[in-house]
Design a protein around this motif. Structure first.
Motif, PDB file in Angstrom:
ATOM      1  N   ILE A   5      60.020  13.399  78.701  1.00  0.00           N
ATOM      2  CA  ILE A   5      58.808  12.677  79.082  1.00  0.00           C
ATOM      3  C   ILE A   5      59.085  11.191  78.922  1.00  0.00           C
ATOM      4  CG2 ILE A   5      56.372  12.267  78.536  1.00  0.00           C
ATOM      5  CD1 ILE A   5      56.175  15.131  77.636  1.00  0.00           C
ATOM      6  N   ALA A  10      52.346   8.038  79.064  1.00  0.00           N
ATOM      7  CA  ALA A  10      52.604   9.460  78.829  1.00  0.00           C
ATOM      8  C   ALA A  10      53.106   9.717  77.414  1.00  0.00           C
ATOM      9  CB  ALA A  10      53.603   9.989  79.851  1.00  0.00           C
ATOM     10  N   LEU A  14      51.179  11.503  74.053  1.00  0.00           N
ATOM     11  CA  LEU A  14      51.841  12.623  73.382  1.00  0.00           C
ATOM     12  C   LEU A  14      51.992  12.325  71.885  1.00  0.00           C
ATOM     13  CD1 LEU A  14      53.143  15.375  74.132  1.00  0.00           C
ATOM     14  CD2 LEU A  14      55.329  14.191  74.136  1.00  0.00           C
ATOM     15  N   THR A  78      55.881  22.278  77.944  1.00  0.00           N
ATOM     16  CA  THR A  78      54.441  22.109  78.045  1.00  0.00           C
ATOM     17  C   THR A  78      53.730  23.411  77.704  1.00  0.00           C
ATOM     18  OG1 THR A  78      54.726  20.463  79.786  1.00  0.00           O
ATOM     19  CG2 THR A  78      52.552  21.484  79.600  1.00  0.00           C
ATOM     20  N   GLY A 110      50.837  15.445  89.134  1.00  0.00           N
ATOM     21  CA  GLY A 110      50.521  14.580  87.995  1.00  0.00           C
ATOM     22  C   GLY A 110      49.227  13.821  88.196  1.00  0.00           C
ATOM     23  N   SER A 136      59.153  15.912  84.138  1.00  0.00           N
ATOM     24  CA  SER A 136      58.951  14.555  83.627  1.00  0.00           C
ATOM     25  C   SER A 136      58.169  13.687  84.603  1.00  0.00           C
ATOM     26  CB  SER A 136      60.305  13.908  83.310  1.00  0.00           C
ATOM     27  OG  SER A 136      61.141  13.880  84.461  1.00  0.00           O
ATOM     28  N   HIS A 139      54.517  14.490  84.089  1.00  0.00           N
ATOM     29  CA  HIS A 139      54.033  13.869  82.855  1.00  0.00           C
ATOM     30  C   HIS A 139      53.799  12.375  83.047  1.00  0.00           C
ATOM     31  CE1 HIS A 139      54.369  17.302  80.168  1.00  0.00           C
ATOM     32  NE2 HIS A 139      55.562  17.562  80.654  1.00  0.00           N
ATOM     33  N   LYS A 140      54.751  11.706  83.682  1.00  0.00           N
ATOM     34  CA  LYS A 140      54.649  10.258  83.889  1.00  0.00           C
ATOM     35  C   LYS A 140      53.463   9.932  84.783  1.00  0.00           C
ATOM     36  CE  LYS A 140      56.147   5.894  84.249  1.00  0.00           C
ATOM     37  NZ  LYS A 140      55.310   5.407  85.348  1.00  0.00           N
ATOM     38  N   SER A 142      50.834  11.629  85.413  1.00  0.00           N
ATOM     39  CA  SER A 142      49.544  11.999  84.833  1.00  0.00           C
ATOM     40  C   SER A 142      49.057  10.980  83.817  1.00  0.00           C
ATOM     41  CB  SER A 142      49.635  13.375  84.161  1.00  0.00           C
ATOM     42  OG  SER A 142      50.236  13.287  82.881  1.00  0.00           O
ATOM     43  N   THR A 146      48.650  15.333  80.618  1.00  0.00           N
ATOM     44  CA  THR A 146      49.220  16.642  80.288  1.00  0.00           C
ATOM     45  C   THR A 146      49.130  16.939  78.790  1.00  0.00           C
ATOM     46  OG1 THR A 146      51.414  15.610  80.258  1.00  0.00           O
ATOM     47  CG2 THR A 146      50.786  16.796  82.259  1.00  0.00           C
TER      48      THR A 146
END
Length: 248
Positions: A5, A10, A14, A78, A110, A136, A139-140, A142, A146
């Motif tokens: 990620i 992002a 996390l 995930t 995303g 990835s 994730h980026k 979004s 996520t």
């Protein structure tokens, strides 16, 4: 298999929500004057996350892109939620699901997850065998969504839609050939929205299984919208109506 990620939003989300899922986080060798990265470094240390320093080139190698924004995290896979567990919950508001049929572009996926999280959906349902992997890029794009939105991988999408109907959830699909505008439907009840693929829309059986089809009117010469744009429009029509009916 661990996931990579990258990107400040992002990785920051996390770190804030699921630091225990990060096996290692990499920062640039020199980041003395970067306030945001130093803030993330402090959070990582507070949560005892393993920290590494890497050159800009090495960060790019990890992320497989030069758009890593100076931070890369290696994480567990995930988390995928069980739809039956979510359906067994006792919600205080009408149910709100988003079903994605064959969304193949990770950037679109995303962006849709970001909108879904912002709109407060109960879960996003994605078929196991059709659509983009949660990688990835997802994730980026979004921007950290996520870390919050619940994602369910389901087998047969049509059978899943039938299961939702048995729980008194109305399934509404978006289709350019529909006769009803998306604003002419009442979304204050239990709802599952269906968004089709970028090029072909919903598959035939998925379309046939919907309780209702609606369309987003097109006024220009381009005959279709990007899937993530369509999803955002539909999600926030639900939000708008529920705010007006005081069910949100």
């Amino acid at each position: 298999m661990p996931q990579v990620i990258y990107g400040r939003n992002a990785v920051y989300e996390l770190l804030r929500t699921k630091p225990d899922t990060i096996s290692k986080i990499y920062f640039p060798i020199n980041m003395a004057n970067d306030k945001r990265l130093n803030e993330m470094l402090i959070i990582a240390k507070q949560n005892q996350v393993s920290i590494g320093k890497a050159s800009n080139q090495k960060l790019g190698d990890f992320a497989k892109t030069d758009k890593h924004q100076g931070v890369v995290a290696l994480t567990d896979e995930t988390k995928i939620y069980d739809l039956d567990d979510i359906l067994a919950e006792n919600p205080v508001q009408p149910r709100f699901f988003l079903i994605l049929d064959s969304i193949e572009d990770p950037q679109n996926l995303g962006a849709i997850l970001r909108s879904a999280e912002a709109a407060g959906v109960d879960a996003v349902l994605i078929p196991k065998d059709f659509g983009a992997p949660i990688n990835s890029t997802v994730h980026k794009t979004s921007a950290g969504a996520t870390a919050y939105v619940r994602i369910c991988r389901v087998g047969n999408l049509s059978q899943t839609m039938i299961k939702l109907k048995k729980h008194q959830i109305w399934v509404v699909g978006t289709d350019l050939q529909a006769t009803k505008s998306y604003t002419d439907f009442d979304y204050s009840m239990n709802i599952a929205l269906v968004i089709g693929s970028e090029g072909k829309g919903m598959r035939h059986l998925v379309r046939e299984t919907c309780d209702e089809l609606v369309k987003i009117p097109i006024r220009g010469k381009i005959q279709s919208l990007n899937a993530s744009v369509s999803a955002g429009i539909m999600l926030y029509e639900v939000v708008r109506q529920r705010i007006l009916s005081k069910k949100l």
